[in-house]
Design a protein around this motif. Structure first.
Motif, PDB file in Angstrom:
ATOM      1  N   GLU A   1       0.844  -1.189   0.000  1.00 35.54           N
ATOM      2  CA  GLU A   1       0.000   0.000   0.000  1.00 35.54           C
ATOM      3  C   GLU A   1       0.880   1.239   0.000  1.00 35.54           C
ATOM      4  OE1 GLU A   1      -2.486  -0.378   3.401  1.00 35.54           O
ATOM      5  OE2 GLU A   1      -3.638  -2.028   2.552  1.00 35.54           O
ATOM      6  N   LEU A   2       0.612   2.126  -0.965  1.00 37.53           N
ATOM      7  CA  LEU A   2       1.350   3.388  -1.009  1.00 37.53           C
ATOM      8  C   LEU A   2       0.327   4.511  -0.953  1.00 37.53           C
ATOM      9  CD1 LEU A   2       3.980   2.587  -3.765  1.00 37.53           C
ATOM     10  CD2 LEU A   2       4.266   2.517  -1.310  1.00 37.53           C
ATOM     11  N   TYR A   3       0.679   5.574  -0.229  1.00 38.48           N
ATOM     12  CA  TYR A   3      -0.286   6.653  -0.039  1.00 38.48           C
ATOM     13  C   TYR A   3       0.039   7.805  -0.968  1.00 38.48           C
ATOM     14  CZ  TYR A   3      -1.417   3.851   3.909  1.00 38.48           C
ATOM     15  OH  TYR A   3      -1.805   2.795   4.680  1.00 38.48           O
ATOM     16  N   GLY A   4      -1.010   8.400  -1.560  1.00 32.65           N
ATOM     17  CA  GLY A   4      -0.782   9.549  -2.426  1.00 32.65           C
ATOM     18  C   GLY A   4      -1.473   9.343  -3.748  1.00 32.65           C
ATOM     19  N   GLU A   5      -1.297  10.325  -4.643  1.00 32.72           N
ATOM     20  CA  GLU A   5      -1.956  10.262  -5.944  1.00 32.72           C
ATOM     21  C   GLU A   5      -1.293   9.197  -6.812  1.00 32.72           C
ATOM     22  OE1 GLU A   5      -4.394  11.881  -7.292  1.00 32.72           O
ATOM     23  OE2 GLU A   5      -4.797  13.612  -6.028  1.00 32.72           O
ATOM     24  N   ALA A   6      -2.096   8.582  -7.671  1.00 38.90           N
ATOM     25  CA  ALA A   6      -1.577   7.500  -8.494  1.00 38.90           C
ATOM     26  C   ALA A   6      -0.462   7.986  -9.423  1.00 38.90           C
ATOM     27  CB  ALA A   6      -2.709   6.910  -9.322  1.00 38.90           C
TER      28      ALA A   6
END
Length: 2012
Positions: A1028-1033
């Motif tokens: 899981e990575l957070y932020g805009e694609a």
């Protein structure tokens, strides 16, 4: 601030073609992509943006050009559009459609439509719309407005992409770091690997790596024909690019290297002193390095003592300490046991200055002595010395020492670094110390509390003072008792020569304490950074400015383990204090009488400075967000962990506060608060305008979770903690901004250079084009700096240093920009390497300039705390995160996510502890003025909400305390771990059991463990699901987090050992992208593995990060690999990624094993070699009895294996040696990994290509030669004339020719020419100045010449060649600099200029060959003196037989443990050949092809062979002293197999440069005995002898080498005399043998002195003289000519070893890597089955010749008169003359005394006789004597032949007075004057112009010479003249005509005719009365006598008077 252009369409085009457009503004041009085959309209729809730093002027022009693009030819210009930007500047936004104009400025039908926007710096013009330009829907679905590429030409087909996000803040950083396409296979760190996006015009199958023809085809050019020499490339292999604007690149090297102790050796040779000031002194030289002192011996009564003594100092300290040590050389007069002597003069220099010299040394340089006590005095003499500083692994090349005949030019060889003037002046250094603040507490508080309780006083717990150390002197300020904010206002004054030879000033704040006086913090000021020596330079100046000091943590403990950090060793881990100081330098006018002439350090009061002088106080705001904390070391334990950020003392909650007792009140206004308040910890709410903003400096404690067995991580997930700190500092941002601009230019340059080196390393085509691109970027960057820095406002707080530095940086960068432009045009394929070096120099200079010496804002520290204890830290320089509105000035990590690795503080971080990561953090930092803080969040990954502190809810500007990410993307990471190579040996077997562990965010996985290998091929795919990575694609696509890969060695017990680490960035695929080329599948790449600071192998892998879309995992590309059932769950690397294989055959030549050491105490008896490559392999035959014969019985074996097509991906080949023991056990002896097979790959010759290559290569040769060839010869025969004795300057005139043409090499020199030459030489020798140069007698006949004549002549030649090389190099450099300088003055000029040097060169070349003729009067045959080992010259003799070192055992952890040498357990000899399998037929069909030998045809048998080895040892130089007296008693020891020769009885006493001159014969059997060890030992009377050093020679490789190293080929063939042919085989026999072995046709001897070999014809003389002068016919000269040019024979040729002397370094295993001296020697080998060789050449040292020098002192004149007469007061002198020849007056002789000379005339007629032994070749007198009464034996000294005559005044009751002296060098001294009148001071001072004579030539000389001494002002003056006669006889002549000493028989001299006045008064009283008194006082005496008589009478009268009177009165 930027200009933005959108190029929409170009319409009205004619025809159908590929179109491309170029937009240019301010010299920076961008290209569009190529639109393929478009007809009338080209829709470009591309956006370009130029970041601008200075406002655009309305007259500036924007230019757009449209071309028809051609792949092959130059692009054709269609038309140009130019627009003046006036309207744009006014309105900020303009749309235009207009027609293009052609070359003739006439309009054409084609029209262009564009839109331009401009935003000025001050925001005066226009505003940005939210989306900068509305995208026109085009072929790119994602709307990626394409960023520009930086250089003129770009390869179409490299496309780029970077998206503009609507969500970003309006301040878009201008520098979109550009994406780069193309791959580098090796890369230091692939974080910024860019992949080309999937552009439509790219064909599916086009490879990502551009091939050569691609580049050629695509490389575009402007104007002119296709000249590949002017193309530049933007980055093709973006090795370390930082891909987007949101992330910074982490630093891969972990371990702190500073502060770690290392081995150093300082060696100093004191040779001699000259012109010492003083009379008749006994000088001693004291050599002092740091604290250690050593003394030379004392030389008696001489002003020019000759010592030649060698001293060595060994140190084991950190580099910083070492380089600050002072080397001090002082000359002391008359020192003895009881008294310390008086200082004559001294010289100081720091070790660092020596270390920065070329080769780390000064060689034969003169140090100027000056007296520190007397500044006005001037120089006190010169001291000649060699100084060298060697660190571990530095090897010093000593310039070759022969006899130094050239007269010493003192002024030209001063001991000073380049650029320091010879006349140094005294200067005062004023260091002003004003005040300090923020000091830590330095005492325990217990006592303080007691005091407070008792007396109620509260004190600050520190008593600071400042200590300054400079050039070996210390100065201290006063102590300020109990003050955290001491005020000193004092200045410390040093007096030192300027420029000083000590680079750093050390400033220390210390805490004064009777018990524990320790440093609080240390700062070094580097003088090179605060001054500039150029013609527009400035003296050192500094401040007033604050200096930040860092050191250990601030909590006070009595025993601080990190105390060293406070002393300035190693990287400080915490802020300690800051100090306000300044420095100024004033050059003294020493002629001024008021000047205080002492150099003692003085301390005095200084005026204080105004508060605002260091800048206006501003409020700064620091914001940080922690996005991830992983890889936390498990050793810390699982207590909650938090992070603290501090800047200065702000934010430091545990131990920051140390508040002064006196609280001063704030004085209103926000800027002028008293600083005492400011350095306080701001956690106590400092009320301010923005409503109670409290600094939050640490994150909330959080319990760590387990990642795997080594690491924890903190579960931040979507909630990321933040910190923010307000702090107040003086606003000096400008300093940091300038540094940032330069740093960025340097970073870009470094990255570009890495690219270029990468391209060279991986042999990509056209690295020179990339280099041109780099230079373009550099020059535009430099010009940007000049425009940006120019607008620097002149505010009051700029110091002088700021102004001067700015000026000099602007000058330097402007200059650099111009040079870069010029260099760009000079970069060609062949000049690439040299230019690359020049550009490297630019990089160093930029880094040097960017380092700002005056600090401003302190660095930021991030500490990881566990349980309130500080564990690990990271330090971030404040300039790196400083914000600016101008993009270039911004810190490189400001508003970016940076990966930071925390490390242990201080010494804890040394060694293995420092290699483990303490924690890996992803952190975002922003630092700027509080008022600029509106977009401090702009660089964070988007998609978060801010969470603020509750009470600040209503205030919009409040910073968040945490960020809550609402958007999260799910990915799958695939790590394709293919293989690793050259790993670290972690087990005692010398192998490892490696596995890799891959970390990504908070997950980790391992590969399988592969046992016993250093080159594991895991071939394993690791899949990380649900990452899981957070932020805009879209940000993820450009900016994935980094992957950390760690390699471990699995141990059966205990935990795995760390072996290295590397980082990588994955290729990202979003769910809406296709999985197709060119980005996917990704290619395998090499990642460099680091272990601490050293490299530890490479990893071959690929990483891809695939977004899991709404459809889940089913949408991901399938994992299709070769499914291995037997590997179970392990997935192999899929097909598209693993390399393409093809079949190769590997042939191995097994020769033998050598020097195998014991294994587990058992000897190796039956070894075998196993070869393995990529899973296949072969075993050698077993050696049945290693002792008897260590060679293999079967020579060649082979195996077939599948290897990658791409050679760079070839796996290593492993060689392992096992010993077969009883019961089928095998033990591993050692192993070797051949990491690169490239040099063993055989490529079958391609007929056509080869032919073409040859032709191209030799075309120049043909032309040159054909011009000079006579026409009548048959075609293809080319004549080359050679002289047999090649003068030095002649270049080798052989030319490599086509294989089918013939060449004639003619070697002839008629007898007449020889005669002429001889005559010429005779003529040149005699007259004038030439006469003095000659060493030998006029024409030495053959019989006088010996081997040493040959040797010395060769050394002269070698030195001459070195000189010429240096001169040529200097000339080339000069020319280059000239070209660079001329480059921008218009091309025409430079052409004229370049003509001039060429002509000069021609003249020089014509003049050169005559040089040697003047020198060597007769041509002496020479040999070749190599100043290195023979192996170095002939590539280790590995022409077909290679040696592989077998290693076992661990590699030592820190530098001190096991070196590579100690791990070697033996050597495998053999070779490899690798080739693709079906070989072309013609190779195997060749005649004589033996299939069992495969590719190894024509190899000799490896059966044992008996050889006679003859070792010649010439001499040793610079031996390391082994005895206490600083000398050694060396002798030679030779070991070969069982033979052990110790030449102990012939040791040479007390000598560091012994001449051995011996040869030793040894019989040996190869292969058992093939390693020759030659050692030099030191003889000791008692105890064992010590090894000084040894050298090892592998004789076997020499013996079998094609270079024929058995016996060197001499220069000429002669059968008698000193140059007799040594080899038992004559040249003709050798030649026939070589021809037969090499299958070469020949030799065919023809008539007229011709010989034909293959297709070359050589000519030469055919006669030889025997001993009796009879001439005979012979072919030997011809054969020898061919041998000396054997390398020119096609196919079989290679250079043969000439007759030579090699120089080998002596090494001592106890002192690895440091040379202990050098040995000159050579080795001959003769097979025993051939005829025996003649006797060994006699090289025994020349015996000195016995001479007798008779000196007759006839008279003296004009001797100064010293004594006053007792009676008369007349001036007179009692003269005698003293003379001596040998060193320390041991043979001194005095004349009798000429008493009472009144005129200075003396008559002596006195003869001295000096017998001496003399070595003509070295021009030295040899004396042997015992050093002291305790010496065991006599020591031989060599001293210059100098006769000293002194004149003295004899005194009876006091010491004699010295009046004057003269020294005559018997080899060259001025001719005596005919009369006393003509004799003058000129004869001593002006030696250069006078005719010189040598007593060895003239035999008898008579004349007048002056005596000189120095007067009070140090000026030379004549103190007398002597008439003398010198007569030199050989010992035989002296016996025949003997003469007596003084005036004695035989051949007595007559008594001198002295005036009557000459006698001693108290021995001849009568004489004295007669002469002294009578003559002068005759009348006076008479008068006195009369007066006396009168007195007596009066007295008698008075005496008798009373008696008479009484008588009379009484009448008696």
């Amino acid at each position: 601030m930027a200009l933005q252009l959108q190029l929409r369409t170009v319409s009205g085009l004619r025809g159908r073609a590929d179109r491309i457009a170029k937009a240019a503004f301010r010299g920076l041009s961008f290209y569009t992509r190529v639109l393929e085959s478009c007809e009338d309209e080209a829709r470009f729809e591309e956006t370009f943006r130029w970041p601008v730093a200075s406002n655009i002027d309305g007259n500036e022009i924007l230019e757009v050009q449209v071309f028809n693009y051609s792949k092959v030819f130059t692009n054709r210009l269609i038309g140009t559009f130019r627009m003046v930007l006036q309207k744009v500047v006014e309105e900020g936004h303009v749309e235009v459609t207009d027609t293009l104009i052609d070359d003739n400025n006439s309009a054409i039908q084609t029209s262009i439509s564009i839109e331009i926007r401009y935003q000025a710096q001050d925001g005066t013009v226009g505003t940005w719309s939210d989306k900068e330009f509305l995208e026109t829907p085009g072929p790119h679905s994602e709307g990626d407005s394409r960023p520009p590429l930086e250089t003129d030409s770009l390869l179409p087909g490299l496309r780029q992409s970077s998206d503009v996000s609507p969500g970003k803040s309006s301040q878009q950083p201008a520098d979109r770091s550009f994406r780069r396409a193309g791959k580098g296979v090796f890369s230091a760190m692939k974080l910024g690997k860019a992949r080309p996006t999937k552009d439509d015009h790219r064909k599916q199958d086009e490879p990502a790596v551009l091939e050569a023809e691609d580049l050629d085809r695509k490389a575009m050019r402007l104007g002119g024909g296709l000249d590949p020499d002017t193309i530049s490339l933007a980055s093709v292999t973006a090795v370390t690019t930082n891909v987007s604007n949101k992330r910074s690149k982490p630093d891969i090297k972990m371990e702190p290297s500073a502060g770690r102790p290392m081995d150093y050796q300082v060696s100093i040779t004191i040779i001699e002193a000259r012109q010492l000031v003083g009379l008749n002194m006994d000088p001693v030289v004291c050599v002092e390095v740091g604290e250690e002192k050593k003394y030379t011996s004392m030389k008696e009564s001489t002003n020019c003592p000759y010592y030649n003594e060698y001293f060595v100092f060994d140190f084991h300290v950190p580099p910083d300490v070492m380089f600050d040590k002072i080397i001090k050389l002082s000359v002391i007069h008359s020192k003895n046991l009881l008294r310390s002597g008086t200082l004559v003069g001294s010289f100081k220099m720091d070790v660092g200055t020596v270390y920065t010299q070329p080769e780390h040394q000064f060689y034969h340089k003169w140090a100027i002595l000056s007296d520190p006590e007397d500044l006005t005095a001037g120089l006190k003499g010169y001291l000649k010395c060699d100084i060298a500083v060697v660190g571990k692994g530095d090897n010093i090349k000593t310039p070759h020492k022969a006899n130094e005949t050239e007269e010493d030019d003192i002024e030209g060889n001063l001991l000073l670094p380049d650029g320091v003037p010879a006349e140094r002046q005294w200067a005062r250094f004023y260091i002003k110390i004003y005040r300090a603040e923020g000091l830590p507490r330095m005492n325990t508080s217990i006592m303080a509390n007691v005091k407070k309780a008792l007396i109620g006083e509260n004190k600050d717990l520190v008593d600071p003072y400042v200590q300054v150390v400079f050039a070996g002197q210390k100065g201290k300020t006063s102590v300020q008792k109990s003050s955290y904010e001491p005020l000193w206002n004092e200045q410390i004054i040093f007096t030192e020569m300027f420029p000083p030879l000590c680079k750093r000033i050390k400033v220390q704040i210390r805490d004064s304490d009777k018990v524990n006086d320790v440093a609080i913090g240390t700062h070094f000021i580097d003088l090179r950074k605060i001054s500039n020596e150029g013609d527009k330079g400035y003296l050192p100046t500094f401040g007033p400015a604050w200096v930040n000091m860092y050191g250990s943590t601030r909590n006070y403990t009595l025993m601080d383990e990190h105390q060293e950090l406070n002393e300035g060793l190693g990287e400080g881990v915490s802020f300690r204090a800051r100090l306000l100081m300044s420095l100024a330098v004033e050059i003294l006018d020493t002629s001024n009488p008021e000047i205080n002439s002492s150099t003692e350090v003085q301390v005095e009061q200084a005026t204080s400075v105004a508060d605002n002088c260091t800048g206006k106080m501003e409020e700064f705001f620091l914001f940080g967000a922690f996005l991830e904390a992983t890889m936390i070391d498990r050793k810390i334990g699982d207590k909650p962990i938090n992070f603290e950020v501090t800047i200065g003392n702000y934010g430091n909650q545990i131990d920051g506060t140390a508040k002064p007792v006196l609280r001063r009140k704030k004085e209103g206004g926000d800027g002028d608060e008293e600083e005492s308040e400011l350095l306080q910890n701001s956690s106590e709410d400092e009320g301010g305008e923005d409503g109670e903003m409290v600094s939050v400096s640490s994150s909330q404690p959080m319990k760590p979770l387990v990642t795997d067995r080594n690491y924890f991580h903190l579960p931040y997930l979507e909630k990321k903690p933040c910190i923010y700190i307000k702090s107040w500092w003086q606003d000096q941002r400008r300093r940091l901004y300038n540094a940032n601009i330069m740093d960025k230019i340097a970073d870009k340059l470094e990255e570009g250079l890495n690219d270029v080196q990468e391209m060279i390393k991986t042999e990509k085509p056209h690295p020179e084009r990339r280099l041109r691109g780099v230079l373009e970027e550099l020059s535009s960057g430099c010009l940007r700096f000049v425009t940006l820095a120019d607008k620097d406002q002149h505010h009051s707080s700029r110091t002088r240093l700021d102004r001067e530095r700015l000026k000099s940086c602007m000058r330097e960068l402007e200059n650099m920009g111009q040079q870069a432009t010029t260099l760009r045009s000079q970069v060609k394929k062949n000049t690439m390497k040299d230019k690359l070096k020049l550009v490297q120099n630019f990089l160093q200079k930029l880094r040097f300039l960017a380092d700002e010496p005056q600090h401003t804002i302190p660095d930021i520290f991030i500490w990881m705390m566990s349980n309130n204890k500080r564990i690990a830290y990271a330090r971030v320089p404040s300039k790196d995160i400083l914000y600016s509105i101008v993009d270039e000035e911004m810190g490189k990590d400001c508003a970016k996510v940076k990966t930071v690795f925390l490390k242990l503080p201080g010494k804890r971080g040394f060694g293995p502890a420092g290699w483990t990561v303490q924690a890996k953090m992803e952190i975002y930092l922003w630092l700027g003025l509080n008022k600029q803080r509106k977009d401090f969040l702009s660089g964070l990954p988007c998609g978060f909400e801010e969470k603020k502190i509750a009470r600040g809810q209503n205030l919009p500007s409040f910073p968040p305390i945490s960020l809550l990410y609402t958007k999260k993307q799910v990915f799958q990471l695939r790590a394709h771990m293919y293989q690793a190579r050259s790993l670290f040996a972690a087990d005692s077997s010398g192998l490892s059991d490696p596995f890799a562990r891959v970390f990504f965010t908070s997950q980790s996985q391992c590969t399988e463990v592969l046992n016993e290998t250093l080159c594991p091929t895991w071939d394993q795919l690791l899949v990380f699901d649900n990452v899981e990575l957070y932020g805009e694609a879209h940000e993820m696509r450009d900016d994935p987090p980094i992957i950390v890969i760690e390699i471990y060695d699995q141990d059966t017990v205990g935990k795995a050992d760390f072996m290295g680490r590397t980082f990588a960035k994955p290729v990202v695929k979003m769910s809406d992208e296709q999985y197709c080329p060119p980005r996917f599948p990704p290619q395998l790449e090499y990642y460099q593995i680091y272990r601490g600071n050293s490299t530890a192998g490479d990893l071959l892998a690929a990483f891809e990060l695939l977004q899991i879309g709404p459809g889940g995992k089913s949408d991901l590309p399938p994992i299709d690999g070769p499914t291995d059932m037997d590997r179970g769950p392990i997935l192999p690397v899929p097909l598209g990624i693993r390399p393409v294989l093809s079949k190769y055959r590997v042939e191995i030549l097994f020769w033998g094993l050598r020097d195998l050491k014991r294994v587990n105490l058992a000897q190796v008896d039956r070894p075998r070699v196993d070869i393995e490559c990529a899973g296949k392999g072969v075993q050698s035959a077993l050696i049945q009895n290693y002792k008897k014969n260590p060679n293999f019985s079967t020579l060649v074996k082979w195996f077939e294996v599948d290897l990658p097509e791409n050679e760079l991906l070839h796996p290593p080949l492993n060689i392992r040696v096992v010993d077969c023991r009883a019961f089928g056990r095998y033990t591993l002896v050692g192993s070797h990994a051949v990491s690169s097979l490239r040099k063993f790959i055989y490529r079958p010759p391609d007929k056509k290509a080869q032919h073409w290559n040859m032709t191209a290569k030799h075309l120049k040769g043909y032309l040159a030669m054909a011009n000079g060839a006579p026409r009548s010869r048959p075609t293809g025969e080319i004549v080359v004339n050679m002289e047999p004795e090649v003068p030095i300057k002649k270049m080798e005139t052989m030319v490599k020719l086509e294989a089918n043409s013939e060449a004639v090499v003619k070697v002839d020199l008629s007898e007449e020419e020889k005669e002429k030459k001889k005559k010429k030489k005779k003529g040149g020798g005699g007259g004038g100045g030439g006469g003095g140069e000659e060493v030998e007698e006029e024409e030495p006949d053959e019989s006088m010449l010996d081997w040493w004549s040959k040797y010395f002549a060769s050394i002269e030649t070698m030195k001459e060649q070195l000189r010429q090389q240096e001169a040529a190099a200097a000339e080339a450099e000069e020319k280059e600099e000239m070209e660079i300088a001329e480059g921008f003055k218009g091309q025409a000029k430079s052409k004229e200029k370049s003509k001039a040097p060429k002509e000069d060169k021609k003249k020089k070349q014509q003049a050169a060959p005559e040089l040697p003729e003047k020198k060597n009067k007769q041509k002496i045959d020479e040999l070749k003196v190599f100043n290195k080992e023979l192996e170095a010259e002939f590539d280790n003799f590995e022409d077909w037989l290679h040696t592989f070192n077998l290693l076992r055992g661990k590699i030592g952890d820190n530098d001190d443990n096991a070196t590579e040498e100690e791990r070697i357990v033996g050597r495998f000899k053999g070779s490899l050949c690798v080739y693709k399998v079906p070989l072309p037929n013609d190779i195997t069909k060749e005649a004589g092809y033996d299939p069992t030998f495969g590719m190894f045809q024509g190899i000799p048998s490896n059966d044992p062979i008996n050889v006679l080895v003859r070792v010649y040892i010439v001499r040793a130089t610079d031996l390391h002293p082994a005895d206490i007296n600083g000398k050694a008693d060396p002798y030679i020891a030779i070991k070969l197999g069982k033979t052990d020769i110790k030449d102990k009885e012939n040791y040479i006493s007390k000598q560091l440069n012994p001449v051995f001159g011996k040869s030793f014969d040894i019989e040996a059997t190869f292969p058992m005995e093939s390693m020759l060890t030659v050692a030099v030992y030191d003889w000791d009377l008692v105890g064992t002898d010590d090894l000084i050093g040894e050298t090892k020679i592998d004789l076997e490789n020499r013996y079998y080498s094609k270079h024929r190293a058995t016996c060197g080929v001499a220069q000429t063939y002669s059968i008698h005399g000193y140059n007799v042919w040594r080899d038992p085989m004559k040249p003709s026999q050798i030649l026939s043998k070589l021809c037969k072995e090499g299958k070469v046709d020949g030799p065919h001897f023809g008539p007229g002195g011709r010989v034909k070999v293959a297709n070359r014809v050589f000519t030469g003389p055919t006669e030889i003289e025997d001993e009796n002068g009879q001439k005979k016919q012979t072919d030997e000269h011809l054969a020898l000519t061919v041998l000396r040019h054997w390398e020119d024979i096609p196919r079989a040729g290679c250079k043969l070893v000439p007759e030579h002397v090699e120089t080998r370094p002596l090494l001592n295993p106890d002192k690895p890597g440091i040379e202990q001296g050098r040995l000159e020697m050579w080795v001959d080998m003769f097979p025993m089955d051939m005829p025996a060789p003649g006797p060994a050449t006699d090289i025994s040292p020349r015996k000195p010749k016995k001479y007798e020098l008779r000196v007759i002192v006839w008279n003296t004149d004009e001797v100064i008169l010293e004594d006053d007469d007792y009676f008369t007061g007349e001036k007179s002198s009692d003269i005698f003359v003293r003379g001596w020849l040998k060193g320390q007056q041991e043979d001194k002789q005095d004349t009798d005394v000429h008493y009472h000379s009144l005129t200075g005339e003396g008559n002596f007629n006195w003869r001295y006789i000096f017998p001496f032994d003399y070595l003509a070749a070295e021009e030295k007198i040899v004396i042997s004597k015992k050093e002291s009464m305790f010496s065991w034996d006599e020591t031989e000294y060599k001293i210059p032949a100098r006769l000293t005559l002194q004149v003295w005044d004899a005194d009876h009751f006091s010491a004699d007075d010295f009046l004057g002296a003269i020294e005559l060098d018997l080899n060259r001294f001025p001719r005596g004057a005919k009369t006393s009148k003509l004799c003058s001071l000129e004869m001593v001072t002006n030696e250069a112009e006078l005719p010189m004579v040598s007593i060895f030539k003239q035999k008898r000389v008579k004349g007048w010479w002056p005596f000189v001494a120095r007067d009070e002002n140090d000026e030379l003056e004549v103190t007398g003249k002597v008439e003398a006669e010198l007569h030199l006889l050989t010992a035989e002549e002296a016996e025949k005509s003997p003469a007596g000493l003084a005036r004695n028989e035989p051949d007595p001299l007559e008594k001198p005719n002295r005036p009557d006045t000459s006698f001693i008064w108290f021995l001849n009283p009568l004489k004295s009365i007669k002469y002294l008194i009578c003559t002068r006082y005759k009348w006076l005496i008479i008068k006195i006598v009369l007066a006396l008589l009168l007195l007596i009478m009066v007295a008698l009268f008075l005496y008798s008077m009373p008696g008479y009177m009484v008588k009379k009165l009484l009448g008696a």
